[in-house]
Write a protein that holds these residues in place. Structure first.
Motif, PDB file in Angstrom:
ATOM      1  N   LYS A  52      -1.684  -7.494 -10.513  1.00  0.00           N
ATOM      2  CA  LYS A  52      -0.250  -7.229 -10.399  1.00  0.00           C
ATOM      3  C   LYS A  52       0.087  -5.753 -10.187  1.00  0.00           C
ATOM      4  CE  LYS A  52       4.141  -7.555 -12.792  1.00  0.00           C
ATOM      5  NZ  LYS A  52       4.819  -7.809 -14.077  1.00  0.00           N
ATOM      6  N   SER A  53      -0.401  -4.862 -11.057  1.00  0.00           N
ATOM      7  CA  SER A  53      -0.039  -3.448 -10.953  1.00  0.00           C
ATOM      8  C   SER A  53      -0.521  -2.833  -9.636  1.00  0.00           C
ATOM      9  CB  SER A  53      -0.623  -2.672 -12.132  1.00  0.00           C
ATOM     10  OG  SER A  53      -2.042  -2.824 -12.143  1.00  0.00           O
ATOM     11  N   GLN A  54      -1.740  -3.179  -9.257  1.00  0.00           N
ATOM     12  CA  GLN A  54      -2.309  -2.683  -8.005  1.00  0.00           C
ATOM     13  C   GLN A  54      -1.564  -3.266  -6.803  1.00  0.00           C
ATOM     14  OE1 GLN A  54      -6.389  -3.838  -7.409  1.00  0.00           O
ATOM     15  NE2 GLN A  54      -6.752  -2.302  -5.812  1.00  0.00           N
ATOM     16  N   LYS A  55      -1.206  -4.535  -6.941  1.00  0.00           N
ATOM     17  CA  LYS A  55      -0.508  -5.226  -5.853  1.00  0.00           C
ATOM     18  C   LYS A  55       0.868  -4.616  -5.595  1.00  0.00           C
ATOM     19  CE  LYS A  55       0.884  -9.822  -4.306  1.00  0.00           C
ATOM     20  NZ  LYS A  55       0.826 -11.275  -4.566  1.00  0.00           N
ATOM     21  N   GLU A  56       1.596  -4.332  -6.659  1.00  0.00           N
ATOM     22  CA  GLU A  56       2.937  -3.760  -6.500  1.00  0.00           C
ATOM     23  C   GLU A  56       2.896  -2.434  -5.732  1.00  0.00           C
ATOM     24  OE1 GLU A  56       5.945  -4.058  -9.738  1.00  0.00           O
ATOM     25  OE2 GLU A  56       4.265  -4.871 -10.870  1.00  0.00           O
ATOM     26  N   LYS A  57       1.947  -1.586  -6.089  1.00  0.00           N
ATOM     27  CA  LYS A  57       1.810  -0.295  -5.393  1.00  0.00           C
ATOM     28  C   LYS A  57       1.462  -0.511  -3.920  1.00  0.00           C
ATOM     29  CE  LYS A  57      -0.682   4.086  -5.342  1.00  0.00           C
ATOM     30  NZ  LYS A  57      -0.847   4.020  -3.886  1.00  0.00           N
ATOM     31  N   ALA A  58       0.545  -1.441  -3.654  1.00  0.00           N
ATOM     32  CA  ALA A  58       0.130  -1.723  -2.280  1.00  0.00           C
ATOM     33  C   ALA A  58       1.299  -2.267  -1.459  1.00  0.00           C
ATOM     34  CB  ALA A  58      -1.025  -2.714  -2.275  1.00  0.00           C
ATOM     35  N   LEU A  59       2.114  -3.107  -2.070  1.00  0.00           N
ATOM     36  CA  LEU A  59       3.273  -3.674  -1.370  1.00  0.00           C
ATOM     37  C   LEU A  59       4.293  -2.581  -1.028  1.00  0.00           C
ATOM     38  CD1 LEU A  59       3.799  -6.956  -3.445  1.00  0.00           C
ATOM     39  CD2 LEU A  59       2.985  -6.807  -1.081  1.00  0.00           C
ATOM     40  N   ARG A  60       4.490  -1.651  -1.959  1.00  0.00           N
ATOM     41  CA  ARG A  60       5.415  -0.539  -1.692  1.00  0.00           C
ATOM     42  C   ARG A  60       4.889   0.346  -0.564  1.00  0.00           C
ATOM     43  NH1 ARG A  60       5.703  -0.485  -7.464  1.00  0.00           N
ATOM     44  NH2 ARG A  60       7.666  -1.385  -8.180  1.00  0.00           N
ATOM     45  N   ASP A  61       3.584   0.540  -0.548  1.00  0.00           N
ATOM     46  CA  ASP A  61       2.971   1.333   0.528  1.00  0.00           C
ATOM     47  C   ASP A  61       3.170   0.661   1.886  1.00  0.00           C
ATOM     48  OD1 ASP A  61       2.147   3.308  -1.192  1.00  0.00           O
ATOM     49  OD2 ASP A  61       0.098   2.543  -1.405  1.00  0.00           O
ATOM     50  N   ILE A  62       3.042  -0.646   1.902  1.00  0.00           N
ATOM     51  CA  ILE A  62       3.235  -1.405   3.154  1.00  0.00           C
ATOM     52  C   ILE A  62       4.666  -1.233   3.663  1.00  0.00           C
ATOM     53  CG2 ILE A  62       3.409  -3.745   4.127  1.00  0.00           C
ATOM     54  CD1 ILE A  62       1.007  -4.466   2.266  1.00  0.00           C
ATOM     55  N   ILE A  63       5.625  -1.322   2.755  1.00  0.00           N
ATOM     56  CA  ILE A  63       7.035  -1.156   3.134  1.00  0.00           C
ATOM     57  C   ILE A  63       7.295   0.241   3.691  1.00  0.00           C
ATOM     58  CG2 ILE A  63       9.398  -1.051   2.222  1.00  0.00           C
ATOM     59  CD1 ILE A  63       8.431  -3.214   0.157  1.00  0.00           C
ATOM     60  N   ARG A  64       6.654   1.245   3.078  1.00  0.00           N
ATOM     61  CA  ARG A  64       6.855   2.638   3.505  1.00  0.00           C
ATOM     62  C   ARG A  64       6.137   2.944   4.820  1.00  0.00           C
ATOM     63  NH1 ARG A  64       3.550   6.810   2.634  1.00  0.00           N
ATOM     64  NH2 ARG A  64       2.365   5.625   1.085  1.00  0.00           N
ATOM     65  N   ILE A  65       4.879   2.563   4.915  1.00  0.00           N
ATOM     66  CA  ILE A  65       4.063   2.936   6.078  1.00  0.00           C
ATOM     67  C   ILE A  65       4.347   2.068   7.299  1.00  0.00           C
ATOM     68  CG2 ILE A  65       1.687   3.182   6.946  1.00  0.00           C
ATOM     69  CD1 ILE A  65       0.871   3.652   3.965  1.00  0.00           C
ATOM     70  N   TYR A  66       4.593   0.771   7.053  1.00  0.00           N
ATOM     71  CA  TYR A  66       4.753  -0.171   8.179  1.00  0.00           C
ATOM     72  C   TYR A  66       6.180  -0.698   8.256  1.00  0.00           C
ATOM     73  CZ  TYR A  66      -0.273   0.121   7.481  1.00  0.00           C
ATOM     74  OH  TYR A  66      -1.554   0.602   7.305  1.00  0.00           O
ATOM     75  N   ALA A  67       7.135   0.197   8.024  1.00  0.00           N
ATOM     76  CA  ALA A  67       8.560  -0.179   8.034  1.00  0.00           C
ATOM     77  C   ALA A  67       8.942  -0.874   9.326  1.00  0.00           C
ATOM     78  CB  ALA A  67       9.413   1.071   7.853  1.00  0.00           C
ATOM     79  N   GLY A  68       9.693  -1.971   9.177  1.00  0.00           N
ATOM     80  CA  GLY A  68      10.154  -2.708  10.354  1.00  0.00           C
ATOM     81  C   GLY A  68       9.214  -3.805  10.810  1.00  0.00           C
ATOM     82  N   SER A  69       8.024  -3.873  10.212  1.00  0.00           N
ATOM     83  CA  SER A  69       7.059  -4.905  10.614  1.00  0.00           C
ATOM     84  C   SER A  69       7.267  -6.180   9.805  1.00  0.00           C
ATOM     85  CB  SER A  69       5.631  -4.396  10.397  1.00  0.00           C
ATOM     86  OG  SER A  69       5.378  -4.226   9.004  1.00  0.00           O
ATOM     87  N   GLY A  70       6.638  -7.259  10.270  1.00  0.00           N
ATOM     88  CA  GLY A  70       6.705  -8.524   9.538  1.00  0.00           C
ATOM     89  C   GLY A  70       6.066  -8.384   8.178  1.00  0.00           C
ATOM     90  N   ALA A  71       4.987  -7.596   8.098  1.00  0.00           N
ATOM     91  CA  ALA A  71       4.307  -7.384   6.824  1.00  0.00           C
ATOM     92  C   ALA A  71       5.215  -6.675   5.823  1.00  0.00           C
ATOM     93  CB  ALA A  71       3.044  -6.557   7.054  1.00  0.00           C
ATOM     94  N   ALA A  72       6.003  -5.724   6.311  1.00  0.00           N
ATOM     95  CA  ALA A  72       6.926  -5.000   5.427  1.00  0.00           C
ATOM     96  C   ALA A  72       7.982  -5.941   4.858  1.00  0.00           C
ATOM     97  CB  ALA A  72       7.589  -3.856   6.187  1.00  0.00           C
TER      98      ALA A  72
END
Length: 204
Positions: A160-180
């Motif tokens: 959970k803790s690792q996942k939350e950070k990774a998800l936030r990174d995805i939103i920041r780095i890949y903004a606008g993508s389906g993954a975000a």
């Protein structure tokens, strides 16, 4: 004959008095109306009309193809934008895409050049570089979708803790993508579950 000479002299004196009595604004306007824009700028640089005179000078220079001079000397005029676009198009035609993007960003030619540069990097497999340099180009969006999906798939096996950070990174780095978007949904789901968890009972 003497009367004519006297009349002419009187008229000249009156004209001189009228000119002398005219305000700086009136004198500047007269020069402007006569198309003497350089004189307006030289004699009345602090009057608002001087800016209009500069704009006229820049327009004329643009028509003469003096684009670099316009950008350097009259960068604040509307004609300077036209000059920048023309210079940018010239660099595009010469295929000097890097120089174009650095020198004349935010021009239509720069947008075209960025798409070409991004596509080249994408074809070379340099997806991270595409995302870093040209995230909003067509190739940048494709790269974000691909890299974002890879990163998102990895979060499925995380704690959970690792996942939350990774998800936030995805939103920041890949903004606008389906993954975000999926990462945003997952974070919202995690937040909901955290709110529903019962609070531990206090020991008596």
């Amino acid at each position: 004959m003497k009367r004519i000479i006297s009349f002419v002299m009187l008229f000249a004196v009156v004209a001189m008095l009228v000119i002398a009595c005219a305000t700086p604004e009136q004198r500047a306007q007269k020069l402007f109306d006569e198309g003497k824009y350089e004189e307006v700028v030289a004699k009345f640089p602090n009057l608002p009309i001087a800016q209009n005179a500069k704009a006229k000078i820049a327009e004329r220079m643009c028509e003469e193809g003096k684009y670099e001079e316009v950008v350097e000397a009259y960068g604040e005029t509307p004609a300077a934008m036209v000059a920048r676009n023309m210079l940018a198009e010239k660099l595009f035609e010469e295929e000097k895409y890097d120089e174009l993007c650095q020198t004349y960003p935010r021009t239509p030619a720069a947008a075209k050049a960025e798409n070409i540069l991004a596509e080249k990097l994408y074809e070379e497999g340099k997806l991270d570089e595409v995302i870093a340099k040209y995230p909003n180009t067509l190739s940048g969006v494709k790269a974000k979708n691909e890299r974002g999906k890879e990163a998102y798939d990895k979060t499925k096996k995380m704690k959970k803790s690792q996942k939350e950070k990774a998800l936030r990174d995805i939103i920041r780095i890949y903004a606008g993508s389906g993954a975000a978007r999926m990462a945003q949904q997952d974070l919202a789901e995690i937040a909901k579950k955290s709110q529903k968890l019962p609070t531990p009972a206090k020991k008596k």
